[in-house]
Design an enzyme around this catalytic site. Structure first.
Site, short mmCIF file in Angstrom:
data_model
loop_
_atom_site.label_atom_id
_atom_site.label_comp_id
_atom_site.label_asym_id
_atom_site.label_seq_id
_atom_site.Cartn_x
_atom_site.Cartn_y
_atom_site.Cartn_z
N HIS A 230 4.55 -8.38 -9.23
CA HIS A 230 3.60 -7.27 -9.12
C HIS A 230 4.42 -5.97 -9.10
O HIS A 230 4.46 -5.26 -8.12
CB HIS A 230 2.74 -7.43 -7.85
CG HIS A 230 1.44 -6.69 -7.90
ND1 HIS A 230 0.20 -7.32 -7.80
CD2 HIS A 230 1.16 -5.38 -8.04
CE1 HIS A 230 -0.77 -6.42 -7.86
NE2 HIS A 230 -0.21 -5.23 -8.00
N HIS B 114 12.42 6.69 -3.43
CA HIS B 114 13.50 7.31 -2.67
C HIS B 114 14.15 8.44 -3.46
O HIS B 114 14.53 9.46 -2.91
CB HIS B 114 14.57 6.27 -2.27
CG HIS B 114 14.07 5.33 -1.22
ND1 HIS B 114 14.53 4.04 -1.08
CD2 HIS B 114 13.12 5.46 -0.25
CE1 HIS B 114 13.89 3.43 -0.09
NE2 HIS B 114 13.03 4.29 0.43
N GLU C 222 -8.95 -8.93 -9.22
CA GLU C 222 -9.01 -7.68 -8.47
C GLU C 222 -10.27 -6.93 -8.84
O GLU C 222 -10.66 -6.92 -10.02
CB GLU C 222 -7.82 -6.74 -8.81
CG GLU C 222 -6.53 -7.06 -8.13
CD GLU C 222 -5.42 -6.09 -8.51
OE1 GLU C 222 -5.68 -4.89 -8.70
OE2 GLU C 222 -4.27 -6.55 -8.62
N ASN D 257 1.41 -9.35 -13.04
CA ASN D 257 0.22 -8.57 -12.81
C ASN D 257 0.16 -7.37 -13.75
O ASN D 257 1.07 -6.53 -13.75
CB ASN D 257 0.19 -8.04 -11.36
CG ASN D 257 -1.09 -7.26 -11.09
OD1 ASN D 257 -2.18 -7.82 -11.11
ND2 ASN D 257 -0.96 -5.96 -10.85
N GLU D 258 -0.89 -7.31 -14.56
CA GLU D 258 -1.21 -6.14 -15.39
C GLU D 258 -0.04 -5.59 -16.20
O GLU D 258 0.52 -4.54 -15.87
CB GLU D 258 -1.74 -5.01 -14.51
CG GLU D 258 -3.02 -5.34 -13.79
CD GLU D 258 -3.52 -4.16 -12.97
OE1 GLU D 258 -2.77 -3.17 -12.82
OE2 GLU D 258 -4.65 -4.23 -12.49
N ASP E 77 8.44 1.90 2.49
CA ASP E 77 9.49 1.41 3.42
C ASP E 77 8.91 0.58 4.56
O ASP E 77 9.48 -0.43 4.95
CB ASP E 77 10.27 2.59 4.03
CG ASP E 77 11.18 3.26 3.01
OD1 ASP E 77 11.18 2.83 1.84
OD2 ASP E 77 11.87 4.23 3.38
N GLN F 83 3.22 -3.15 -1.74
CA GLN F 83 2.18 -2.31 -1.16
C GLN F 83 1.94 -2.60 0.33
O GLN F 83 1.38 -1.77 1.03
CB GLN F 83 0.88 -2.49 -1.95
CG GLN F 83 1.03 -1.99 -3.38
CD GLN F 83 -0.25 -2.16 -4.18
OE1 GLN F 83 -0.49 -3.19 -4.76
NE2 GLN F 83 -1.08 -1.13 -4.20
C1 PNW Z 1 -4.24 -2.18 -9.92
N1 PNW Z 1 -5.85 1.99 -14.79
O1 PNW Z 1 -3.67 -1.21 -10.77
C2 PNW Z 1 -3.07 -2.87 -9.23
O2 PNW Z 1 -2.95 -4.21 -9.59
C3 PNW Z 1 -3.01 -2.71 -7.73
O3 PNW Z 1 -1.69 -2.90 -7.28
C4 PNW Z 1 -3.55 -1.35 -7.34
O4 PNW Z 1 -3.38 -1.05 -5.99
C5 PNW Z 1 -5.01 -1.34 -7.73
O5 PNW Z 1 -5.19 -1.59 -9.11
C6 PNW Z 1 -5.70 -0.01 -7.40
O6 PNW Z 1 -5.11 1.03 -8.10
C7 PNW Z 1 -4.29 -0.43 -11.73
O7 PNW Z 1 -5.30 2.06 -15.89
C8 PNW Z 1 -3.65 -0.31 -12.96
O8 PNW Z 1 -6.89 2.63 -14.62
C9 PNW Z 1 -4.15 0.46 -13.97
C10 PNW Z 1 -5.32 1.17 -13.77
C11 PNW Z 1 -5.98 1.06 -12.57
C12 PNW Z 1 -5.46 0.28 -11.54
#
Ligand code: PNW
Length: 519
Positions: free
Chosen positions: A137, A54, A394, A181-182, A67, A34
């Protein structure tokens, strides 16, 4: 003004109610794809996000790519200046796998990549800022995607090798790690929604295979850290989970909401944090029953062997939670049309998911403001998985404006921090840290540069990618320094600034006097 602030700080420290506890840490976050840019220079190879944007320009709202993004590959010193300006304790960033290991495999280390992260980490440490590093990530090496990515069981070994290599390079200096991450975002947003790279639709199959591999990959990385690095270098490591606050639409829907929570979060926490290990039992049964009913010979959710359960169980040193928003949940009715999991519905659970019309919408279609949800989620973790330390890794608010006077973002962070304080003081939940997403505007995945989460605004039209603090940066910096939810801070973007300072100060002095009278 400085005098007023100091005076206020000394006097107001008498009224304890709003104070963040000693030892509570504040941070800001970004992620490699990002912000870094420099996608094909200094020896970096393509990740799945490079390939995705891309090959499918329509995947992002403004047909943009990462990019160049914030060009942090070149501007990292300015990033560290900003982190220092905020006065936070830690900076959470992620490592780009293909910048360090362009082949994916660890047979070849890219020296330029190593130098980049070394400089970043060393400079942070020199300035008294703790690096909090995410290994993954969402930017898998494209070469591994060509071999099946997160649905190939070999990904567990690929990730474990990568983790060991990164620990070998940096575990002497980095002491807090996030493995992945997530997982919801790299399993469901890929195989269920198709919106995230590599955008392969395989709902109800691919996402479940991915889930199992993610759990095993995390566990192997944790065990490598535990067995090979912990005794040499102090450190703690955990997976990071996204939480939606799933609330029952009515009193009869408590069970439906808990099931949604179990499918969204529980699948990634139960195997690690529960005493029994394995998938959440109700989810495992529902998916198995449904698979058999639909003519499959076994469940679409792959089972764990006993050895796998044991490998995964207990692989945590703390709990890392991301929180942005919530949804209401109700059981589906026969006539209902099913949307897509996780933001609209789940066909496996037969539930419908939707935002409460009372919640204020941000400029992101998915982000509704529901601060109480963060407290509910913190309580849910405490209730289900004991009292280990929770770091909010976050929390943030998006808009589509360049506006520096971002009142809504200030309110969002204040509202959520208030709920965090309630969790600590009223509910006895062991929350030890809070991370604002994000340090600066950046490439917001499918939204490209149309959605901004930054405490600092970034001018993407300028080759210099100029960063400017918003009011939210000034508010957050003041929270961090004064350790108060409502610190005194000077907002230069506010039109009637002088009169506001006078009003604010008078009101606070009045509150302070009342406090003193009751002391
Ligand atoms: C997070 N949802 O993602 C990420 O970790 C970041 O990279 C991202 O920029 C940030 O939130 C904002 O979007 C998300 O299911 C993943 O609602 C899933 C959800 C929301 C945010």
């Amino acid at each position: 003004n400085t005098f007023v602030i100091s005076f206020y700080r000394i006097i107001f420290s008498v009224g304890k109610a709003q104070d963040f506890p000693a030892g509570f840490k504040f941070g800001v976050a970004t992620a490699a794809y990002q912000v870094e840019g420099a996608w094909n220079i200094s020896g970096r190879a393509s990740s799945i996000w490079d390939e995705f944007v891309h090959s499918r320009p329509q995947a992002t709202a403004d047909h943009s790519t990462g990019d160049v993004a914030c060009d942090s590959f070149h501007l990292w010193r300015r990033d560290i200046d900003m982190v220092a300006e905020l006065g936070v304790d830690f900076y959470r960033f992620s490592i780009s796998w293909t910048r360090l290991y362009p082949n994916g495999f660890t047979n070849y280390l890219n020296e330029d990549g190593k130098r980049y992260y070394e400089d970043l980490i060393d400079t942070l440490l020199n300035r008294g800022i703790e690096p909090l590093v995410t290994l993954y990530h969402w930017d898998l090496p494209q070469k591994f995607q060509d071999l099946g990515g997160w649905t190939n069981p070999l990904v567990v070994e690929w990730f474990a090798e990568y983790a060991r290599a990164v620990f070998t390079l940096f575990a002497d200096r980095v002491h807090t790690w996030i493995t992945i991450n997530e997982p919801i975002a790299l399993c469901d947003m890929v195989y269920h929604v198709g919106s995230h790279a590599p955008g392969i639709l395989s709902p109800g199959v691919g996402n479940y295979i991915c889930m199992k591999n993610v759990m095993l990959a995390h566990a192997k990385a944790w065990r490598i850290f535990d067995e090979e690095f912990r005794s040499k270098h102090y450190g703690r490591i955990a997976i990071c989970n996204m939480h939606l606050a799933y609330e029952p639409a009515s009193d009869e829907e408590t069970e439906a909401a808990e099931l949604a929570r179990q499918l969204f979060v529980g699948v990634y926490t139960h195997p690690i944090y529960s005493a029994a290990g394995g998938w959440p039992p109700k989810i495992e049964k529902i998916i198995s029953d449904r698979s058999l009913k639909d003519g499959y010979n076994y469940s679409r959710l792959p089972a764990f062997t006993t050895a796998e359960k044991d490998l995964i169980r207990g692989t945590y040193d703390f709990y890392a939670m991301n929180y942005y928003t919530g949804r209401l949940v109700r059981k589906a009715k026969i006539a209902d049309k099913y949307g897509i999991w996780p933001l609209e519905a789940s066909t496996d659970l037969e539930v419908i998911v939707y935002p409460d019309p009372k919640w204020k919408m941000s400029d992101s279609y998915w982000l509704y403001v529901y601060p109480e949800g963060i407290r509910h989620q913190l309580n849910w973790i405490g209730k289900n998985y004991g009292n280990q330390a929770i770091i909010i890794t976050e929390n943030g608010y998006s808009d589509s404006k360049m506006d520096l006077n971002d009142k809504e973002r200030v309110q969002y962070h204040r509202g959520h921090l208030k709920q965090v304080l309630l969790s600590i003081y009223e509910d006895d939940v062991n929350v030890t840290g809070y991370t604002a997403w994000s340090l600066m505007d950046n490439f917001e995945w499918n939204s490209g540069y149309t959605q901004r989460f930054g405490l600092y605004a970034v001018d993407f039209t300028s080759p210099l990618r100029t960063r400017t603090p918003r009011a939210s940066a000034l508010y957050y910096g003041a929270v961090v320094r004064q350790r108060l939810l409502d610190p005194v801070y000077d907002n230069p973007y506010q039109t009637s600034r002088a009169s506001n300072i006078v009003i604010h100060t008078s009101v606070n002095l009045f509150i302070t006097l009342i406090n003193l009278m009751y002391c």
